[in-house]
Design a protein around this motif. Structure first.
Motif, PDB file in Angstrom:
ATOM      1  N   HIS A  80       0.860  -1.147  -0.120  1.00 25.39           N
ATOM      2  CA  HIS A  80       0.017   0.134  -0.148  1.00 25.39           C
ATOM      3  C   HIS A  80       0.873   1.143   0.110  1.00 25.39           C
ATOM      4  O   HIS A  80       0.302   2.372  -0.747  1.00 25.39           O
ATOM      5  N   ALA A  82       3.766   1.480  -1.542  1.00 24.92           N
ATOM      6  CA  ALA A  82       4.407   1.582  -2.739  1.00 24.92           C
ATOM      7  C   ALA A  82       3.476   2.201  -3.613  1.00 24.92           C
ATOM      8  O   ALA A  82       3.512   3.037  -4.564  1.00 24.92           O
ATOM      9  N   ILE A  83       2.001   1.863  -3.596  1.00 23.37           N
ATOM     10  CA  ILE A  83       1.088   2.608  -4.355  1.00 23.37           C
ATOM     11  C   ILE A  83       1.021   4.041  -3.990  1.00 23.37           C
ATOM     12  O   ILE A  83       0.528   4.789  -4.933  1.00 23.37           O
ATOM     13  N   ARG A  84       0.979   4.289  -2.710  1.00 29.56           N
ATOM     14  CA  ARG A  84       0.959   5.804  -2.181  1.00 29.56           C
ATOM     15  C   ARG A  84       2.044   6.688  -2.984  1.00 29.56           C
ATOM     16  O   ARG A  84       1.697   7.768  -3.263  1.00 29.56           O
ATOM     17  N   ALA A  85       3.113   5.977  -2.828  1.00 28.86           N
ATOM     18  CA  ALA A  85       4.322   6.559  -3.544  1.00 28.86           C
ATOM     19  C   ALA A  85       4.078   6.607  -4.792  1.00 28.86           C
ATOM     20  O   ALA A  85       4.751   7.937  -5.512  1.00 28.86           O
ATOM     21  N   TRP A  86       3.555   5.840  -5.679  1.00 27.22           N
ATOM     22  CA  TRP A  86       3.432   5.727  -7.118  1.00 27.22           C
ATOM     23  C   TRP A  86       2.236   6.791  -7.234  1.00 27.22           C
ATOM     24  O   TRP A  86       2.488   7.640  -8.296  1.00 27.22           O
ATOM     25  N   ARG A  87       1.243   6.763  -6.753  1.00 26.89           N
ATOM     26  CA  ARG A  87       0.066   7.722  -7.107  1.00 26.89           C
ATOM     27  C   ARG A  87      -0.465   8.151  -5.727  1.00 26.89           C
ATOM     28  O   ARG A  87      -1.420   7.697  -5.145  1.00 26.89           O
TER      29      ARG A  87
END
Length: 150
Positions: A80, A82-87
């Motif tokens: 989660h 990683a997803i926050r860092a990506w988007r």
């Protein structure tokens, strides 16, 4: 009205958990889950004052498998994060902290189904709200409760 709804849903979840002889984490998830879901749906935030004690409580309830629980928390929370860092606009920091705590109670084979089920619940909420922004916390909580209880 909200208090009556809260009490009704909570008693229903506890009854299901009792009938199925669910683990203690199911009761903790039901209590915190209902409150956190209502807050997230209404205010689009998950307060640390609730997510952190929930995560700590779930980790303590897994003391018999502490290594696996800590690994599950790191993997689920890390995914989660990683997803926050990506988007960053797709997920809030509260979702990341919540996911880490919830990962502690999920066994390793349940992490992927939890991610898929929580995303499905969130997409269903978005469809019901006709595309308006919806929080991911209720989906995370519902999926984790279902997978640990049923």
């Amino acid at each position: 009205m909200t208090t009556v709804l809260l009490a009704s849903v909570l008693s229903s979840l506890w009854t299901v958990a009792a009938v199925l002889d669910a683990p203690p984490s199911s009761y903790l998830l039901a209590w915190f889950g209902i409150v956190l879901a209502l807050i997230d749906l209404r205010h689009h935030r998950l307060p640390d004052a609730l997510t952190l004690p929930l995560g700590a409580g779930l980790l303590l309830l897994q003391s018999h498998r502490l290594g696996e629980a800590a690994f599950g928390a790191a993997v689920f929370g890390g995914a989660h994060l990683a997803i926050r860092a990506w988007r960053p606009t797709m997920m809030g920091g509260g979702d990341v902290k919540l996911a880490a705590g919830l990962g502690a109670t999920l066994s390793l084979p349940l992490l992927l189904p939890a991610a898929i089920l929580s995303s499905t619940v969130t997409l269903a909420l978005a469809a019901a709200k006709r595309g308006r922004a919806v929080p991911h916390g209720p989906g995370l909580l519902a999926a984790t409760w279902a997978l640990t209880t049923l």
